[in-house]
Design a protein around this motif. Sequence first.
Motif, PDB file in Angstrom:
ATOM      1  N   PHE A  75      38.861  37.993  53.493  1.00 22.75           N
ATOM      2  CA  PHE A  75      38.756  38.259  52.060  1.00 22.75           C
ATOM      3  C   PHE A  75      40.077  37.965  51.370  1.00 22.75           C
ATOM      4  CE2 PHE A  75      38.979  41.084  48.367  1.00 22.75           C
ATOM      5  CZ  PHE A  75      37.780  40.800  47.735  1.00 22.75           C
ATOM      6  N   ASP A  76      41.175  38.298  52.029  1.00 25.46           N
ATOM      7  CA  ASP A  76      42.507  38.070  51.481  1.00 25.46           C
ATOM      8  C   ASP A  76      42.754  36.592  51.178  1.00 25.46           C
ATOM      9  OD1 ASP A  76      45.235  38.933  50.810  1.00 25.46           O
ATOM     10  OD2 ASP A  76      45.819  37.887  52.638  1.00 25.46           O
ATOM     11  N   LYS A  77      42.080  35.708  51.888  1.00 23.66           N
ATOM     12  CA  LYS A  77      42.269  34.267  51.721  1.00 23.66           C
ATOM     13  C   LYS A  77      41.451  33.679  50.568  1.00 23.66           C
ATOM     14  CE  LYS A  77      42.946  33.886  56.704  1.00 23.66           C
ATOM     15  NZ  LYS A  77      42.355  33.380  57.954  1.00 23.66           N
ATOM     16  N   LEU A  78      40.538  34.474  49.998  1.00 23.01           N
ATOM     17  CA  LEU A  78      39.707  33.977  48.895  1.00 23.01           C
ATOM     18  C   LEU A  78      40.555  33.803  47.635  1.00 23.01           C
ATOM     19  CD1 LEU A  78      36.518  36.196  49.354  1.00 23.01           C
ATOM     20  CD2 LEU A  78      36.810  33.796  50.007  1.00 23.01           C
ATOM     21  N   PRO A  79      40.115  32.947  46.716  1.00 27.00           N
ATOM     22  CA  PRO A  79      40.853  32.766  45.458  1.00 27.00           C
ATOM     23  C   PRO A  79      40.947  34.076  44.665  1.00 27.00           C
ATOM     24  CG  PRO A  79      39.151  31.077  45.711  1.00 27.00           C
ATOM     25  CD  PRO A  79      38.941  32.071  46.806  1.00 27.00           C
ATOM     26  N   GLU A  80      42.045  34.246  43.965  1.00 26.48           N
ATOM     27  CA  GLU A  80      42.273  35.474  43.193  1.00 26.48           C
ATOM     28  C   GLU A  80      41.162  35.729  42.175  1.00 26.48           C
ATOM     29  OE1 GLU A  80      44.544  37.872  43.759  1.00 26.48           O
ATOM     30  OE2 GLU A  80      45.162  36.665  45.474  1.00 26.48           O
ATOM     31  N   ASN A  81      40.675  34.659  41.536  1.00 24.33           N
ATOM     32  CA  ASN A  81      39.638  34.859  40.503  1.00 24.33           C
ATOM     33  C   ASN A  81      38.337  35.382  41.114  1.00 24.33           C
ATOM     34  OD1 ASN A  81      39.083  32.319  41.723  1.00 24.33           O
ATOM     35  ND2 ASN A  81      37.946  31.672  39.914  1.00 24.33           N
ATOM     36  N   VAL A  82      38.119  35.177  42.399  1.00 20.95           N
ATOM     37  CA  VAL A  82      36.953  35.740  43.084  1.00 20.95           C
ATOM     38  C   VAL A  82      37.247  37.195  43.451  1.00 20.95           C
ATOM     39  CG1 VAL A  82      35.507  35.593  45.154  1.00 20.95           C
ATOM     40  CG2 VAL A  82      36.164  33.503  43.939  1.00 20.95           C
ATOM     41  N   LYS A  83      38.403  37.437  44.053  1.00 23.27           N
ATOM     42  CA  LYS A  83      38.757  38.797  44.500  1.00 23.27           C
ATOM     43  C   LYS A  83      38.855  39.776  43.335  1.00 23.27           C
ATOM     44  CE  LYS A  83      42.381  37.392  46.832  1.00 23.27           C
ATOM     45  NZ  LYS A  83      43.530  37.235  47.742  1.00 23.27           N
ATOM     46  N   ASP A  84      39.287  39.302  42.176  1.00 26.54           N
ATOM     47  CA  ASP A  84      39.472  40.178  41.015  1.00 26.54           C
ATOM     48  C   ASP A  84      38.178  40.818  40.529  1.00 26.54           C
ATOM     49  OD1 ASP A  84      42.155  39.638  41.032  1.00 26.54           O
ATOM     50  OD2 ASP A  84      42.084  38.190  39.398  1.00 26.54           O
ATOM     51  N   ARG A  85      37.056  40.230  40.846  1.00 28.37           N
ATOM     52  CA  ARG A  85      35.769  40.737  40.361  1.00 28.37           C
ATOM     53  C   ARG A  85      35.029  41.560  41.413  1.00 28.37           C
ATOM     54  NH1 ARG A  85      34.293  34.904  38.145  1.00 28.37           N
ATOM     55  NH2 ARG A  85      34.336  34.625  40.366  1.00 28.37           N
ATOM     56  N   ILE A  86      35.713  41.890  42.506  1.00 31.62           N
ATOM     57  CA  ILE A  86      35.063  42.559  43.626  1.00 31.62           C
ATOM     58  C   ILE A  86      35.733  43.902  43.903  1.00 31.62           C
ATOM     59  CG2 ILE A  86      34.553  42.412  46.097  1.00 31.62           C
ATOM     60  CD1 ILE A  86      34.450  39.354  45.744  1.00 31.62           C
ATOM     61  N   GLU A  87      34.902  44.902  44.124  1.00 29.14           N
ATOM     62  CA  GLU A  87      35.368  46.225  44.514  1.00 29.14           C
ATOM     63  C   GLU A  87      34.766  46.528  45.885  1.00 29.14           C
ATOM     64  OE1 GLU A  87      35.817  50.559  42.345  1.00 29.14           O
ATOM     65  OE2 GLU A  87      34.586  49.016  41.424  1.00 29.14           O
ATOM     66  N   ILE A  88      35.592  46.980  46.828  1.00 26.92           N
ATOM     67  CA  ILE A  88      35.134  47.213  48.199  1.00 26.92           C
ATOM     68  C   ILE A  88      35.210  48.697  48.532  1.00 26.92           C
ATOM     69  CG2 ILE A  88      35.528  46.741  50.652  1.00 26.92           C
ATOM     70  CD1 ILE A  88      36.772  44.049  49.798  1.00 26.92           C
TER      71      ILE A  88
END
Length: 127
Positions: A75-88
Amino acid sequence: MPFRSQFIIIEDNLIDQFVTKKLLKKGLDINPLYIANNGKEGIDWLTGNPDHHSLIIFLDIQMPIMNGFEFLDEFDKLPENVKDRIEIFVLSSTLDSDEIKKVRENKYVSDFWNKPFRLELLQKTFV
């Protein structure tokens, strides 16, 4: 009124999938709900569906193929714009204090919940 975020459960145990799905349906009227049977399926789903507006992930720790910690590394390797919209949210029945500490220290994890979680906790968090 249905909840606006999309949800994905990343969990290998069919009973835990069923219970979590039922709690989400009852507590937040979640539909559709996506299921991944391990961390690799979860990463594959995320990379195949990068355009979601808001996504909440319920992540198990102990799974075959790719466990929850390995998922978080990918998950850490995903683009920031993808990670910013995700809550885990990590859902686990672990009693291992080292695992719980590792989860709580991960910058991508919003919270650690014991499973099965209570409906009141779900509603308090998302309503």
